[in-house]
Motif scaffolding. Structure first.
Motif, mmCIF file in Angstrom:
data_model
loop_
_atom_site.group_PDB
_atom_site.id
_atom_site.type_symbol
_atom_site.label_atom_id
_atom_site.label_comp_id
_atom_site.label_asym_id
_atom_site.label_seq_id
_atom_site.Cartn_x
_atom_site.Cartn_y
_atom_site.Cartn_z
ATOM 1 N N UNK A 58 48.674 36.865 33.981
ATOM 2 C CA UNK A 58 47.562 36.772 34.300
ATOM 3 C C UNK A 58 46.964 36.707 35.708
ATOM 4 N N UNK A 59 48.180 36.290 36.255
ATOM 5 C CA UNK A 59 47.047 35.792 37.842
ATOM 6 C C UNK A 59 47.502 37.371 38.444
ATOM 7 N N UNK A 60 48.433 38.076 37.606
ATOM 8 C CA UNK A 60 48.455 39.693 38.483
ATOM 9 C C UNK A 60 47.206 40.284 37.856
ATOM 10 N N UNK A 61 46.886 40.174 36.502
ATOM 11 C CA UNK A 61 45.052 40.501 36.016
ATOM 12 C C UNK A 61 44.150 40.105 36.552
ATOM 13 N N UNK A 62 44.050 38.728 37.202
ATOM 14 C CA UNK A 62 43.197 38.528 37.595
ATOM 15 C C UNK A 62 42.555 38.045 39.279
ATOM 16 N N UNK A 63 43.828 38.440 39.691
ATOM 17 C CA UNK A 63 43.664 39.218 41.108
ATOM 18 C C UNK A 63 42.723 39.975 41.671
ATOM 19 N N UNK A 64 41.980 40.181 42.733
ATOM 20 C CA UNK A 64 41.228 40.995 43.485
ATOM 21 C C UNK A 64 41.620 41.493 44.218
ATOM 22 N N UNK A 65 42.975 41.626 44.743
ATOM 23 C CA UNK A 65 43.735 41.747 45.727
ATOM 24 C C UNK A 65 44.028 43.138 45.063
ATOM 25 N N UNK A 66 44.466 43.115 44.132
ATOM 26 C CA UNK A 66 45.803 44.539 43.185
ATOM 27 C C UNK A 66 44.621 45.290 42.990
ATOM 28 N N UNK B 116 52.815 36.685 42.170
ATOM 29 C CA UNK B 116 54.024 36.752 41.138
ATOM 30 C C UNK B 116 54.303 35.121 41.964
ATOM 31 N N UNK B 117 54.859 34.981 43.192
ATOM 32 C CA UNK B 117 55.584 34.123 44.533
ATOM 33 C C UNK B 117 55.141 32.776 43.823
ATOM 34 N N UNK B 118 53.457 32.780 43.959
ATOM 35 C CA UNK B 118 52.805 31.733 44.086
ATOM 36 C C UNK B 118 52.079 30.910 42.435
ATOM 37 N N UNK B 119 52.557 31.511 41.313
ATOM 38 C CA UNK B 119 52.362 30.907 40.001
ATOM 39 C C UNK B 119 53.268 30.042 39.944
ATOM 40 N N UNK B 120 52.794 28.237 39.563
ATOM 41 C CA UNK B 120 53.830 27.390 39.458
ATOM 42 C C UNK B 120 54.751 27.835 39.025
ATOM 43 N N UNK B 121 56.282 27.423 38.808
ATOM 44 C CA UNK B 121 57.289 27.158 37.837
ATOM 45 C C UNK B 121 58.231 28.992 38.419
ATOM 46 N N UNK C 12 61.552 36.138 42.958
ATOM 47 C CA UNK C 12 60.788 36.826 42.960
ATOM 48 C C UNK C 12 61.973 38.654 43.598
ATOM 49 N N UNK C 13 62.398 39.137 42.719
ATOM 50 C CA UNK C 13 62.517 40.770 42.763
ATOM 51 C C UNK C 13 61.361 41.414 41.890
ATOM 52 N N UNK C 14 61.373 41.630 43.623
ATOM 53 C CA UNK C 14 60.049 42.809 43.152
ATOM 54 C C UNK C 14 60.469 43.797 43.607
ATOM 55 N N UNK C 15 60.931 44.964 42.564
ATOM 56 C CA UNK C 15 61.020 46.252 41.936
ATOM 57 C C UNK C 15 60.319 47.368 41.959
ATOM 58 N N UNK D 134 53.990 40.872 44.518
ATOM 59 C CA UNK D 134 54.862 39.849 45.684
ATOM 60 C C UNK D 134 53.892 38.368 45.825
ATOM 61 N N UNK D 135 53.542 38.553 46.650
ATOM 62 C CA UNK D 135 52.876 36.991 46.584
ATOM 63 C C UNK D 135 52.300 36.232 45.976
#
Length: 119
Positions: A58-66, A100-105, A109-112, A97-98
């Motif tokens: 959800x965080x990736x989908x809502x991001x305006x950075x991607x 994903x890392x910002x999501x609580x919990x 992050x292993x960014x492949x 990666x950033x």
């Protein structure tokens, strides 16, 4: 000198040795030691992993950075997130990666994610 005698001497008593052992217990699984998991705790862990995966997606989908064209897959195991897929630039890899890392919990992050080369 036995280990327990040494610990008593170093830690100052049996109570501290017990406390030292209790504090070391949660990290046993990360040290390669098998820790028994009950059925109910396994279900709880799976539910936690699923929720964290949804939160990252959800965080990736809502991001305006991607870019909206990016395809990124997310796997979660005990708070460790693995990102895979392809994006258009190295900048997008770092941003994903950033986010994903910002999501609580999220513990790590292993960014492949790879950068696709336009044809």
């Amino acid at each position: 000198m036995r280990t327990t005698d040494l610990l008593r001497t170093l830690c100052g008593g049996v109570a501290i040795v017990v406390a030292c052992n209790a504090a070391a217990q949660p990290n046993a699984s990360s040290a390669g030691v098998s820790v028994p998991v009950t059925a109910s705790s396994a279900k709880t862990i799976k539910a936690y992993n699923r929720k964290l995966r949804r939160d990252v997606l959800q965080a990736l989908a809502k991001s305006h950075q991607l870019d909206s064209q990016q395809t990124i897959s997310v796997r979660v195991s005990g708070g460790a997130v693995t990102l895979t897929g392809w994006v258009s630039s190295a900048d997008q890899v770092d941003k994903a990666g950033a986010i994903a890392q910002s999501v609580p919990g999220v513990k790590s992050v292993n960014n492949k994610i790879g950068v696709s080369i336009p044809r």
